[in-house]
Design an enzyme around this catalytic site. Structure first.
Site, mmCIF file in Angstrom:
data_model
loop_
_atom_site.group_PDB
_atom_site.id
_atom_site.type_symbol
_atom_site.label_atom_id
_atom_site.label_comp_id
_atom_site.label_asym_id
_atom_site.label_seq_id
_atom_site.Cartn_x
_atom_site.Cartn_y
_atom_site.Cartn_z
ATOM 1 N N SER A 76 58.747 -4.896 150.386
ATOM 2 C CA SER A 76 59.352 -4.101 149.301
ATOM 3 C C SER A 76 59.032 -4.644 147.917
ATOM 4 O O SER A 76 59.517 -4.099 146.923
ATOM 5 C CB SER A 76 60.868 -4.055 149.488
ATOM 6 O OG SER A 76 61.368 -5.369 149.599
ATOM 7 N N THR A 178 64.670 -4.432 146.134
ATOM 8 C CA THR A 178 64.054 -5.002 144.933
ATOM 9 C C THR A 178 64.540 -6.428 144.751
ATOM 10 O O THR A 178 65.682 -6.716 145.087
ATOM 11 C CB THR A 178 64.527 -4.184 143.705
ATOM 12 O OG1 THR A 178 63.979 -2.889 143.829
ATOM 13 C CG2 THR A 178 64.133 -4.807 142.399
ATOM 14 N N THR A 196 59.478 -4.845 142.070
ATOM 15 C CA THR A 196 59.572 -4.087 143.323
ATOM 16 C C THR A 196 58.318 -3.248 143.570
ATOM 17 O O THR A 196 57.577 -2.946 142.622
ATOM 18 C CB THR A 196 60.788 -3.121 143.260
ATOM 19 O OG1 THR A 196 61.010 -2.514 144.530
ATOM 20 C CG2 THR A 196 60.580 -2.003 142.239
ATOM 21 N N ARG A 206 55.739 8.143 141.192
ATOM 22 C CA ARG A 206 57.184 7.960 141.038
ATOM 23 C C ARG A 206 57.500 6.558 140.489
ATOM 24 O O ARG A 206 56.957 5.566 140.937
ATOM 25 C CB ARG A 206 57.868 8.154 142.389
ATOM 26 C CG ARG A 206 59.391 7.975 142.381
ATOM 27 C CD ARG A 206 59.812 6.584 142.749
ATOM 28 N NE ARG A 206 61.274 6.453 142.889
ATOM 29 C CZ ARG A 206 61.896 5.289 143.036
ATOM 30 N NH1 ARG A 206 61.215 4.173 143.060
ATOM 31 N NH2 ARG A 206 63.211 5.235 143.138
ATOM 32 N N ASP A 209 64.139 2.688 138.898
ATOM 33 C CA ASP A 209 64.937 2.038 137.844
ATOM 34 C C ASP A 209 64.417 0.655 137.481
ATOM 35 O O ASP A 209 64.665 0.155 136.376
ATOM 36 C CB ASP A 209 66.386 1.882 138.322
ATOM 37 C CG ASP A 209 66.477 1.012 139.573
ATOM 38 O OD1 ASP A 209 65.640 1.183 140.486
ATOM 39 O OD2 ASP A 209 67.369 0.146 139.638
ATOM 40 N N GLY A 230 68.480 -0.649 145.050
ATOM 41 C CA GLY A 230 68.902 0.584 145.703
ATOM 42 C C GLY A 230 68.132 1.765 145.159
ATOM 43 O O GLY A 230 67.074 1.596 144.552
HETATM 44 N N1 ASP Z 1 65.481 0.214 142.928
HETATM 45 C C1 ASP Z 1 64.203 0.334 143.564
HETATM 46 C C2 ASP Z 1 63.605 1.649 143.251
HETATM 47 O O1 ASP Z 1 64.306 2.645 143.195
HETATM 48 C C3 ASP Z 1 64.211 0.126 145.022
HETATM 49 C C4 ASP Z 1 65.173 -0.880 145.570
HETATM 50 O O2 ASP Z 1 65.823 -1.630 144.909
HETATM 51 O O3 ASP Z 1 65.311 -0.954 146.776
HETATM 52 O O4 ASP Z 1 62.409 1.721 143.131
#
Ligand code: ASP
Length: 317
Positions: A76, A178, A196, A206, A209, A230
């Site tokens: 990830s 992340t 991330t 895409r 955040d 998230g």
């Molecule tokens: N926040 C990250 C995103 O939306 C992914 C994650 O934290 O799992 O790209």
């Protein structure tokens, strides 16, 4: 400014008000570093090497973030990150220091240490954010090496996914993690970093955040720092980490501030909130920390002078 001893003397004479006593007696925990998820333990250990030698929080958070970035088994972040739905590994990262300076890259391909490119954007350009091809060109011009980030294992997982997929990005509680890392150094300065590969099998282009200052990360050296993990779309909608820091400014503890931010997400869209994960992690100027998440399962690592431990976040659902 009065010393703690002077304050306490005045307090016993009844010459100052209780809030001043509280402020004077508060013990500041520093240095301290916090990172999201299990890999936060290794990230913290790396950051601690710098913080324990009275190094700068900015250097510590960058060093910590680079640990999962170079770990090919982490799917990830950085090398080995799961690709977008077309098979491209695209990275998002940002960094912010105690002076409110910040740098960010989004949709960056072929460079393992996106966080270091973000730092260079902060230090070497008049801008905050570079994206896509421009970010790659900037990295290459500054000596970063181009590399294939799609490992055999991630390619296999993507091909497996592509067999049955309806070609929609997966938005659920499992396919994202992340690293967000925030620290307070011996000088009492705060910094943060976030990096991330974003949601697995996302649409091409895409951006979540994580590279958005105020959403995936925010640092205000007067108040505190916060980072998020998230489903980024939900975090962006409430400008999550800026909100958490502002809630701390209003007097909330780090955990309470994170909880209020999660509640904001639920209030805006209760239906959606049931399907997704969002977690916030926060640290204030006194070295106090806390977290809160939507769904059970988010954890974070905390390293201070007493050790490096993994803590389960409190959760709503
Ligand atoms: N926040 C990250 C995103 O939306 C992914 C994650 O934290 O799992 O790209």
């Amino acid at each position: 400014m009065k010393t703690r001893r002077e304050f306490l003397k005045l307090a016993t004479l009844g010459a100052i008000v209780p809030t001043e006593i509280v402020a004077a007696a508060r013990v500041v925990t520093k240095p301290v570093v916090l990172s999201t998820w299990n890999f936060g333990l290794q990230a913290n250990a790396e950051a601690w090497k710098i913080l324990s030698k009275e190094g700068r929080a900015l250097d510590a958070v960058e060093a910590g973030a680079k640990v999962p970035e170079r770990d090919a088994s982490e799917t990830s972040v950085g090398l080995g990150g799961l690709p977008d739905r077309d098979g491209h590994v695209t990275l998002d990262a940002c960094i912010m220091d105690e002076n409110g300076r910040c740098g960010s890259v989004a949709c960056l391909e072929h460079i393992v240490h996106a966080i270091s490119v973000a730092r260079l954007v902060m230090e070497k350009t008049p801008h905050v954010m570079l994206v896509g091809e421009g970010a790659l060109q900037f990295a290459l011009a500054n000596g970063f090496k181009k590399q294939n980030l799609l490992t055999k294992a991630s390619e296999k997982a993507w091909k497996e996914w592509a067999k049955n997929s309806e070609y929609k990005p997966i938005i659920n509680v499992e396919n994202h993690d992340t690293i967000g890392i925030i620290a307070l150094d011996t000088q009492g300065n705060l910094s943060g970093a976030c990096t991330t590969s974003g949601l697995a099998y996302k649409m091409r282009g895409r951006v979540g955040d994580s590279p958005i200052i105020g959403a995936g990360l925010y640092v205000d050296n007067e108040i505190g720092a916060a980072t998020a993990t998230g489903v980024g779309e939900e975090v962006i909608r409430i400008v999550g980490c800026h909100l958490v820091v502002e809630l701390m400014r209003q007097g909330n503890s780090p955990e309470q501030a994170c909880k209020l931010a999660v509640e904001r997400i639920v209030k805006k869209n209760p239906e959606k909130a049931r399907e997704v994960q969002v977690g916030f992690l926060a640290l204030n100027k006194n070295g106090e920390s806390g977290a809160y998440c939507l769904q059970k399962g988010f954890n974070y690592a905390k390293h201070d002078s007493t050790g490096n431990v993994l803590i389960d976040s409190k959760y709503m659902i």
